[in-house]
Design a protein around this motif. Sequence first.
Motif, PDB file in Angstrom:
ATOM      1  N   GLU B 237      -1.355  -2.033   2.726  1.00  0.00           N
ATOM      2  CA  GLU B 237      -2.396  -3.046   2.956  1.00  0.00           C
ATOM      3  C   GLU B 237      -3.416  -2.582   3.983  1.00  0.00           C
ATOM      4  OE1 GLU B 237      -0.469  -7.332   1.642  1.00  0.00           O
ATOM      5  OE2 GLU B 237      -0.416  -6.780   3.758  1.00  0.00           O
ATOM      6  N   GLN B 238      -2.911  -1.924   5.026  1.00  0.00           N
ATOM      7  CA  GLN B 238      -3.827  -1.451   6.059  1.00  0.00           C
ATOM      8  C   GLN B 238      -4.684  -0.291   5.572  1.00  0.00           C
ATOM      9  OE1 GLN B 238      -1.423  -0.695   9.511  1.00  0.00           O
ATOM     10  NE2 GLN B 238      -1.048  -2.880   9.820  1.00  0.00           N
ATOM     11  N   THR B 239      -4.140   0.481   4.658  1.00  0.00           N
ATOM     12  CA  THR B 239      -4.880   1.638   4.172  1.00  0.00           C
ATOM     13  C   THR B 239      -5.944   1.244   3.160  1.00  0.00           C
ATOM     14  OG1 THR B 239      -2.832   2.849   4.404  1.00  0.00           O
ATOM     15  CG2 THR B 239      -4.606   3.972   3.265  1.00  0.00           C
ATOM     16  N   ILE B 240      -5.542   0.433   2.172  1.00  0.00           N
ATOM     17  CA  ILE B 240      -6.511   0.104   1.121  1.00  0.00           C
ATOM     18  C   ILE B 240      -7.235  -1.211   1.405  1.00  0.00           C
ATOM     19  CG2 ILE B 240      -5.190   1.384  -0.648  1.00  0.00           C
ATOM     20  CD1 ILE B 240      -4.278  -1.299  -1.782  1.00  0.00           C
ATOM     21  N   ARG B 241      -6.831  -1.888   2.440  1.00  0.00           N
ATOM     22  CA  ARG B 241      -7.445  -3.158   2.847  1.00  0.00           C
ATOM     23  C   ARG B 241      -7.496  -4.173   1.712  1.00  0.00           C
ATOM     24  NH1 ARG B 241      -8.722  -2.454   7.847  1.00  0.00           N
ATOM     25  NH2 ARG B 241      -9.100  -0.331   8.577  1.00  0.00           N
ATOM     26  N   GLN B 242      -6.378  -4.273   1.023  1.00  0.00           N
ATOM     27  CA  GLN B 242      -6.260  -5.286  -0.034  1.00  0.00           C
ATOM     28  C   GLN B 242      -4.913  -5.971   0.101  1.00  0.00           C
ATOM     29  OE1 GLN B 242      -6.729  -3.451  -3.879  1.00  0.00           O
ATOM     30  NE2 GLN B 242      -8.754  -2.710  -3.347  1.00  0.00           N
ATOM     31  N   LYS B 243      -4.879  -7.228  -0.293  1.00  0.00           N
ATOM     32  CA  LYS B 243      -3.606  -7.948  -0.314  1.00  0.00           C
ATOM     33  C   LYS B 243      -2.811  -7.467  -1.531  1.00  0.00           C
ATOM     34  CE  LYS B 243      -1.968 -11.311   2.415  1.00  0.00           C
ATOM     35  NZ  LYS B 243      -1.234 -10.411   3.280  1.00  0.00           N
ATOM     36  N   LEU B 244      -1.522  -7.302  -1.347  1.00  0.00           N
ATOM     37  CA  LEU B 244      -0.709  -6.825  -2.464  1.00  0.00           C
ATOM     38  C   LEU B 244      -0.101  -8.004  -3.222  1.00  0.00           C
ATOM     39  CD1 LEU B 244       1.064  -3.960  -0.542  1.00  0.00           C
ATOM     40  CD2 LEU B 244      -0.647  -3.706  -2.333  1.00  0.00           C
ATOM     41  N   PRO B 245       0.126  -7.830  -4.528  1.00  0.00           N
ATOM     42  CA  PRO B 245       0.766  -8.901  -5.286  1.00  0.00           C
ATOM     43  C   PRO B 245       2.175  -9.174  -4.757  1.00  0.00           C
ATOM     44  CG  PRO B 245       0.503  -6.923  -6.630  1.00  0.00           C
ATOM     45  CD  PRO B 245      -0.229  -6.679  -5.356  1.00  0.00           C
ATOM     46  N   LYS B 246       2.671 -10.383  -5.000  1.00  0.00           N
ATOM     47  CA  LYS B 246       3.895 -10.842  -4.352  1.00  0.00           C
ATOM     48  C   LYS B 246       5.127 -10.003  -4.736  1.00  0.00           C
ATOM     49  CE  LYS B 246       6.558 -15.028  -3.463  1.00  0.00           C
ATOM     50  NZ  LYS B 246       7.741 -14.879  -4.282  1.00  0.00           N
ATOM     51  N   ASP B 247       5.201  -9.636  -6.016  1.00  0.00           N
ATOM     52  CA  ASP B 247       6.418  -8.936  -6.432  1.00  0.00           C
ATOM     53  C   ASP B 247       6.292  -7.417  -6.332  1.00  0.00           C
ATOM     54  OD1 ASP B 247       4.636  -8.518  -8.433  1.00  0.00           O
ATOM     55  OD2 ASP B 247       6.089  -8.684 -10.056  1.00  0.00           O
ATOM     56  N   PHE B 248       5.177  -6.957  -5.756  1.00  0.00           N
ATOM     57  CA  PHE B 248       4.944  -5.523  -5.638  1.00  0.00           C
ATOM     58  C   PHE B 248       6.074  -4.849  -4.864  1.00  0.00           C
ATOM     59  CE2 PHE B 248       2.829  -1.930  -3.371  1.00  0.00           C
ATOM     60  CZ  PHE B 248       2.499  -1.185  -4.484  1.00  0.00           C
ATOM     61  N   GLN B 249       6.597  -3.752  -5.407  1.00  0.00           N
ATOM     62  CA  GLN B 249       7.675  -2.997  -4.767  1.00  0.00           C
ATOM     63  C   GLN B 249       8.994  -3.748  -4.670  1.00  0.00           C
ATOM     64  OE1 GLN B 249       5.909  -1.677  -1.055  1.00  0.00           O
ATOM     65  NE2 GLN B 249       5.569   0.350  -1.906  1.00  0.00           N
ATOM     66  N   ARG B 250       9.161  -4.808  -5.446  1.00  0.00           N
ATOM     67  CA  ARG B 250      10.473  -5.451  -5.490  1.00  0.00           C
ATOM     68  C   ARG B 250      11.284  -4.814  -6.615  1.00  0.00           C
ATOM     69  NH1 ARG B 250      11.543  -8.128  -0.795  1.00  0.00           N
ATOM     70  NH2 ARG B 250       9.489  -8.477   0.049  1.00  0.00           N
ATOM     71  N   SER B 251      12.591  -5.013  -6.583  1.00  0.00           N
ATOM     72  CA  SER B 251      13.472  -4.401  -7.595  1.00  0.00           C
ATOM     73  C   SER B 251      12.982  -4.637  -9.019  1.00  0.00           C
ATOM     74  CB  SER B 251      14.878  -4.985  -7.491  1.00  0.00           C
ATOM     75  OG  SER B 251      15.347  -4.902  -6.191  1.00  0.00           O
ATOM     76  N   GLU B 252      12.534  -5.874  -9.281  1.00  0.00           N
ATOM     77  CA  GLU B 252      12.127  -6.247 -10.633  1.00  0.00           C
ATOM     78  C   GLU B 252      10.900  -5.432 -11.065  1.00  0.00           C
ATOM     79  OE1 GLU B 252      12.853  -8.221  -8.103  1.00  0.00           O
ATOM     80  OE2 GLU B 252      14.751  -9.037  -8.828  1.00  0.00           O
ATOM     81  N   PHE B 253      10.008  -5.200 -10.119  1.00  0.00           N
ATOM     82  CA  PHE B 253       8.827  -4.370 -10.345  1.00  0.00           C
ATOM     83  C   PHE B 253       9.271  -2.943 -10.694  1.00  0.00           C
ATOM     84  CE2 PHE B 253       5.752  -1.390  -8.435  1.00  0.00           C
ATOM     85  CZ  PHE B 253       4.527  -1.859  -8.872  1.00  0.00           C
ATOM     86  N   LEU B 254      10.258  -2.459  -9.985  1.00  0.00           N
ATOM     87  CA  LEU B 254      10.747  -1.105 -10.240  1.00  0.00           C
ATOM     88  C   LEU B 254      11.431  -0.976 -11.599  1.00  0.00           C
ATOM     89  CD1 LEU B 254      10.497  -0.897  -6.976  1.00  0.00           C
ATOM     90  CD2 LEU B 254      11.853   1.127  -7.406  1.00  0.00           C
ATOM     91  N   LEU B 255      12.160  -2.032 -11.972  1.00  0.00           N
ATOM     92  CA  LEU B 255      12.837  -2.004 -13.273  1.00  0.00           C
ATOM     93  C   LEU B 255      11.796  -1.929 -14.396  1.00  0.00           C
ATOM     94  CD1 LEU B 255      15.673  -2.242 -14.671  1.00  0.00           C
ATOM     95  CD2 LEU B 255      15.155  -4.657 -14.967  1.00  0.00           C
ATOM     96  N   ASP B 256      10.759  -2.775 -14.276  1.00  0.00           N
ATOM     97  CA  ASP B 256       9.683  -2.766 -15.277  1.00  0.00           C
ATOM     98  C   ASP B 256       9.006  -1.400 -15.346  1.00  0.00           C
ATOM     99  OD1 ASP B 256      10.044  -5.316 -16.001  1.00  0.00           O
ATOM    100  OD2 ASP B 256       8.339  -6.145 -14.889  1.00  0.00           O
ATOM    101  N   HIS B 257       8.930  -0.742 -14.214  1.00  0.00           N
ATOM    102  CA  HIS B 257       8.235   0.544 -14.188  1.00  0.00           C
ATOM    103  C   HIS B 257       9.169   1.729 -14.380  1.00  0.00           C
ATOM    104  CE1 HIS B 257       5.062  -2.079 -12.821  1.00  0.00           C
ATOM    105  NE2 HIS B 257       4.229  -1.152 -13.222  1.00  0.00           N
ATOM    106  N   GLY B 258      10.363   1.435 -14.852  1.00  0.00           N
ATOM    107  CA  GLY B 258      11.253   2.510 -15.279  1.00  0.00           C
ATOM    108  C   GLY B 258      11.915   3.291 -14.164  1.00  0.00           C
ATOM    109  N   MET B 259      11.884   2.766 -12.932  1.00  0.00           N
ATOM    110  CA  MET B 259      12.402   3.541 -11.799  1.00  0.00           C
ATOM    111  C   MET B 259      13.892   3.333 -11.546  1.00  0.00           C
ATOM    112  SD  MET B 259       9.811   5.169 -10.909  1.00  0.00           S
ATOM    113  CE  MET B 259       8.104   5.078 -11.382  1.00  0.00           C
ATOM    114  N   VAL B 260      14.423   2.221 -11.979  1.00  0.00           N
ATOM    115  CA  VAL B 260      15.858   1.976 -11.750  1.00  0.00           C
ATOM    116  C   VAL B 260      16.557   1.675 -13.060  1.00  0.00           C
ATOM    117  CG1 VAL B 260      15.548   1.183  -9.365  1.00  0.00           C
ATOM    118  CG2 VAL B 260      15.536  -0.488 -11.213  1.00  0.00           C
ATOM    119  N   ASP B 261      17.854   2.003 -13.091  1.00  0.00           N
ATOM    120  CA  ASP B 261      18.622   1.772 -14.315  1.00  0.00           C
ATOM    121  C   ASP B 261      18.928   0.306 -14.534  1.00  0.00           C
ATOM    122  OD1 ASP B 261      19.415   4.356 -15.652  1.00  0.00           O
ATOM    123  OD2 ASP B 261      19.817   4.816 -13.573  1.00  0.00           O
ATOM    124  N   ALA B 262      19.154  -0.402 -13.469  1.00  0.00           N
ATOM    125  CA  ALA B 262      19.501  -1.812 -13.610  1.00  0.00           C
ATOM    126  C   ALA B 262      19.417  -2.503 -12.262  1.00  0.00           C
ATOM    127  CB  ALA B 262      20.920  -1.952 -14.164  1.00  0.00           C
TER     128      ALA B 262
END
Lengths: 272, 302
Positions: B237-262
């Motif tokens: 947030e400090q770098t790009i000076r934008q508010k991030l979406p609420k679920d950003f970087q949460r487990s569910e976000f990672l699952l959708d993006h193929g980063m975790v098995d479950a």
Amino acid sequence: MPVGTETTTAFERVQLARHPDRPYTLDFIERLFDEFVELHGDRRFADDPAIICGSARFHGLPIVVVGHQKGRDTKQRSYRNFGMPKPEGYRKALRVMKLAEKFGRPIFSLIDTPGAYPGIDAEERGQAEAIAFNLREMAKLKVPVIVTVIGEGGSGGALAIGVGDQVMMLENSIYSVISPEGCAAILWKDAKLAEQAATGLRLTAQDLFAENIIDKIIKEPPGGAHNDYDQAARYLDAALSERLAQAVSYSQEERLTRRYKKLRAFGRWGTA
Amino acid sequence: MPWFSKKSKQIEAVPPEERVVKTENVFVKCDECEAHLYKRDLDESLQVCPKCGHHFRIGARERLSMLFDGGVYEELDAEVISIDPLEFVDTKPYKQRLKQAIKSSGVPEAIVSGRGKVADHPVFAGAMDMSFIGGSMGSAVGEKVTRLIERALKEHAALVLFSASGGARMQEGALSLMQMAKIAAALAALDEAQLPFISVLTDPTTGGVTASFAMLGDIVIAEPKALIGFAGPRVIEQTIRQKLPKDFQRSEFLLDHGMVDAIVDRREQRDYLGKLLNFMLNPEITGASEMDRLRSRAISGD
């Protein structure tokens, strides 16, 4: 219509392979395996629900299963993208197959797709590369790979998880370089000639067995697999048991040589 | 003579700061749904809110007791602790921070390692502890993880790591950074030896820990709604000076993006890990007896 008999026409088989009630990968997983743990994601971009992967036990033996998954109702169909994988689906499948290789577990692949997803996003992420890479890597997997076409074997989208030591097809499944509709549209500029194309493409299990492209035809319950999931699963179970036992009986080196020879032998040509 | 008299004059008034009903350690408020939870219920549900499923952060020792069969494990390498190689001073000297951390967290380092059984399989496990300098990874954490990997290699066992970390420990400079490479190299050897590594991401897993061992598991699973990422949300947030979406970087976000098995609920983790270890650690099937069994099935099935 005499279904599931010698006289069933190619296009009738196409329709059976696409029957809305036909058992899908998850239906077979439920009936064939215990302790199924689904593994998600390609660790690169996304999880693709059109392909299911996981570890499980087959009569007590730890195995890996990968397969296309279609949806049953409208919501599910769109979630599963009609069983049409994107590059991340193929990359996920390969990732899990490599796990199988690491832990020395055989792989069962169940094929049921109209084809790889033809969309802008899939192209952007390298659909062709994903398929090609799988073909190469599957050819050298050190563990037994038993492939079964359970419904539609849609071209490269099917082959991308379809290279193995044994390739089998359910009696009323199809495997083709293009859908009959697609073929008719391109060659005759008329999709309505699909029936004619279905015959011409020689895409039935019976045709492909005669051509030595597949190794076994698996019986289905009378009228087709959709009439009795349990019985269809029992037939598949017996075939998987038989072919796995056979594949395991070879040494790793021998198995890989045989796999290569089988692939190497595909094709018919003349000499001038 | 008065009816009542004071027997002793020693009784003193309760000072005002102590004039409260003591509910501490009896009730806990859920951070997520704000329900008041009876602490014993919460303990029973492995520190997961029975109302909304919120996963409370837990300590390393608690984590290991939840993992191992019967809650029993042997703690390893407890003697490996941090020193202050750079004589680093920020708002406090690093030495002082370390002393305080040991005292307040009750663990000797930001990771606790142990040996035990999970579903009867031999397992070496490490759990990180956020209460020790934000679960940061310095030389000692790196050494403990590496030794754990080497032990798994030697004894042909599985490795399970629970990460909970703010990242590399800044107070040890590049020495911390190099732990990432050291651990990854040890993991490469484990991989070569075909031994399993299951990585469990818990809230929060960020920075150098995510960018090294946490993402290198044969299987990577996450607890629900855990914050998992490389750069923390505040930094982004400090770098790009934008508010991030609420679920950003949460487990569910990672699952959708193929980063975790479950995503696996803490209450189901033991069972889940057991199944995976059955898959990964049972002996390879080359045996004739199993194949004969299959063959006989094949014949009877046809």
